[in-house]
Design a protein around this motif. Structure first.
Motif, PDB file in Angstrom:
ATOM      1  N   ARG A  85       0.814  -1.209   0.000  1.00 32.20           N
ATOM      2  CA  ARG A  85       0.000   0.000   0.000  1.00 32.20           C
ATOM      3  C   ARG A  85       0.847   1.259   0.000  1.00 32.20           C
ATOM      4  N   ASN A  86       2.004   1.216   0.645  1.00 33.26           N
ATOM      5  CA  ASN A  86       2.876   2.388   0.641  1.00 33.26           C
ATOM      6  C   ASN A  86       3.419   2.664  -0.764  1.00 33.26           C
ATOM      7  N   ALA A  87       3.837   1.603  -1.454  1.00 32.00           N
ATOM      8  CA  ALA A  87       4.336   1.781  -2.817  1.00 32.00           C
ATOM      9  C   ALA A  87       3.242   2.300  -3.730  1.00 32.00           C
ATOM     10  N   GLY A 118       1.957   5.667  12.338  1.00 31.40           N
ATOM     11  CA  GLY A 118       1.435   4.828  11.276  1.00 31.40           C
ATOM     12  C   GLY A 118       2.439   4.708  10.158  1.00 31.40           C
ATOM     13  N   THR A 119       2.036   4.060   9.082  1.00 29.81           N
ATOM     14  CA  THR A 119       2.905   4.005   7.911  1.00 29.81           C
ATOM     15  C   THR A 119       2.979   5.386   7.280  1.00 29.81           C
ATOM     16  N   ALA A 120       3.990   5.569   6.448  1.00 28.26           N
ATOM     17  CA  ALA A 120       4.118   6.840   5.743  1.00 28.26           C
ATOM     18  C   ALA A 120       2.890   7.122   4.901  1.00 28.26           C
ATOM     19  N   ALA A 121       2.318   6.090   4.283  1.00 30.59           N
ATOM     20  CA  ALA A 121       1.142   6.282   3.436  1.00 30.59           C
ATOM     21  C   ALA A 121      -0.074   6.685   4.259  1.00 30.59           C
ATOM     22  N   THR A 139      -3.615   1.307   6.544  1.00 30.87           N
ATOM     23  CA  THR A 139      -3.310   1.915   5.256  1.00 30.87           C
ATOM     24  C   THR A 139      -4.315   1.514   4.188  1.00 30.87           C
ATOM     25  N   ALA A 140      -4.821   0.293   4.251  1.00 34.77           N
ATOM     26  CA  ALA A 140      -5.810  -0.156   3.269  1.00 34.77           C
ATOM     27  C   ALA A 140      -7.065   0.703   3.278  1.00 34.77           C
ATOM     28  N   HIS A 141      -7.315   1.397   4.392  1.00 30.67           N
ATOM     29  CA  HIS A 141      -8.494   2.258   4.451  1.00 30.67           C
ATOM     30  C   HIS A 141      -8.375   3.465   3.527  1.00 30.67           C
ATOM     31  N   GLY A 142      -7.200   3.692   2.973  1.00 29.13           N
ATOM     32  CA  GLY A 142      -7.073   4.725   1.960  1.00 29.13           C
ATOM     33  C   GLY A 142      -7.845   4.405   0.694  1.00 29.13           C
ATOM     34  N   ARG A 183       0.731   4.162  -2.896  1.00 34.59           N
ATOM     35  CA  ARG A 183       0.516   5.577  -2.560  1.00 34.59           C
ATOM     36  C   ARG A 183       1.591   6.453  -3.197  1.00 34.59           C
ATOM     37  N   ARG A 184       2.834   5.960  -3.252  1.00 38.49           N
ATOM     38  CA  ARG A 184       3.926   6.736  -3.864  1.00 38.49           C
ATOM     39  C   ARG A 184       3.874   6.703  -5.386  1.00 38.49           C
ATOM     40  N   GLY A 185       3.047   5.845  -5.943  1.00 38.36           N
ATOM     41  CA  GLY A 185       2.992   5.707  -7.385  1.00 38.36           C
ATOM     42  C   GLY A 185       4.079   4.814  -7.939  1.00 38.36           C
ATOM     43  N   THR A 186       4.714   4.016  -7.073  1.00 41.88           N
ATOM     44  CA  THR A 186       5.807   3.141  -7.512  1.00 41.88           C
ATOM     45  C   THR A 186       5.410   1.667  -7.485  1.00 41.88           C
ATOM     46  N   GLY A 187       4.143   1.383  -7.222  1.00 47.48           N
ATOM     47  CA  GLY A 187       3.685  -0.004  -7.172  1.00 47.48           C
ATOM     48  C   GLY A 187       2.269  -0.105  -7.677  1.00 47.48           C
ATOM     49  N   PRO A 188       1.795  -1.343  -7.897  1.00 46.64           N
ATOM     50  CA  PRO A 188       0.453  -1.537  -8.445  1.00 46.64           C
ATOM     51  C   PRO A 188      -0.643  -1.161  -7.458  1.00 46.64           C
ATOM     52  N   ASP A 189      -1.798  -0.872  -8.001  1.00 40.79           N
ATOM     53  CA  ASP A 189      -2.985  -0.531  -7.231  1.00 40.79           C
ATOM     54  C   ASP A 189      -3.471  -1.770  -6.466  1.00 40.79           C
ATOM     55  N   PRO A 190      -3.645  -1.680  -5.146  1.00 40.85           N
ATOM     56  CA  PRO A 190      -4.122  -2.848  -4.397  1.00 40.85           C
ATOM     57  C   PRO A 190      -5.617  -3.087  -4.524  1.00 40.85           C
TER      58      PRO A 190
END
Length: 242
Positions: A50-52, A127-130, A86-89, A54-61
């Protein structure tokens, strides 16, 4: 006894999901198996980071989250709890795709603050950065009168993010010291209590001495909210004290 079946969308991470199920069990007032809440755990660690995302560096969960929701729907669940902050984003996308209510972990944390008698004022959130970048707690607690402070970028890089990674790597004991230090720094800046806004963080905090200030375990808070949902029509005690 309740006939309501709780769906648990988990695997983010697996240990936090297992702890959620443990707390759901311990907090339910029960004298026999049949007094407990029927629950289906969908634990899928293949959900993309989820962090990746959010940064735009990983696939959409979201697509894999929706796959889990469809599985819980098919299993006959009546509501969904997600023991990952984070998944609540992505909760808007999840809610748009299901008829089932999704219990919100930030709302559960706000109820936990009220339950501890912590009224409006300054609250720390770890929390996580995201999670922090998305403002999940900043936005969610503002209406309750709380002002949210969080670790700064240096504290995140030195303490919080590495400690979360330690828990995910099953090195829970090693995560306690950096997490306890990050929480202490928030209280030094005026936080009356600290919300442990990543479901790995309560596991690390619990691995050592209890903090000398109030904390909100968001795994516990979500478990209590889940029990309230399950018991709404049962007229039974909502939770046990542990």
């Amino acid at each position: 006894m309740t006939d309501r079946v709780l769906g648990v969308l988990g695997g983010m991470g697996p240990l936090a999901s297992a702890e959620f199920m443990r707390q759901l069990t311990l907090l339910t007032p029960a004298e026999r198996d049949q007094d407990h809440i029927p629950a289906v755990l969908w634990s899928d660690p293949r959900v993309p980071d989820r962090n990746a995302a959010r940064r735009g560096t990983g696939p959409d969960p979201l697509p894999i989250l929706l796959r889990g929701i469809r599985g819980l729907e098919a299993a006959g669940c009546g509501a969904i709890a997600i023991p990952c902050n984070t998944a609540h984003g992505w909760i808007d996308g999840m809610r748009a795709a299901t008829r089932l209510p999704i219990l919100h972990i930030v709302e559960a944390a706000a109820e936990a603050l009220r339950r501890q008698g912590i009224g409006p004022g300054t609250i720390g959130v770890m929390g996580t950065a995201a999670t922090l970048a998305m403002g999940l707690y900043q936005d969610g607690l503002r209406d309750g009168g709380w002002d949210v402070i969080a670790p700064d970028a240096a504290e995140m890089a030195r303490l919080v993010t590495p400690a979360i990674e330690l828990v995910k790597a099953n090195r829970v004991n090693e995560s306690h010291a950096p997490l306890a230090e990050a929480a202490r720094l928030l209280t030094a800046r005026g936080a009356r209590a600290v919300v442990l806004g990543c479901t790995e963080i309560p596991l690390g905090i619990a691995a050592g001495p209890a903090p000398p200030f109030p904390v909100v375990d968001t795994i516990e808070a979500l478990a209590r909210a889940s029990i309230r949902w399950a018991r709404e029509d049962a007229r039974l005690p909502e939770t046990a004290e542990v």
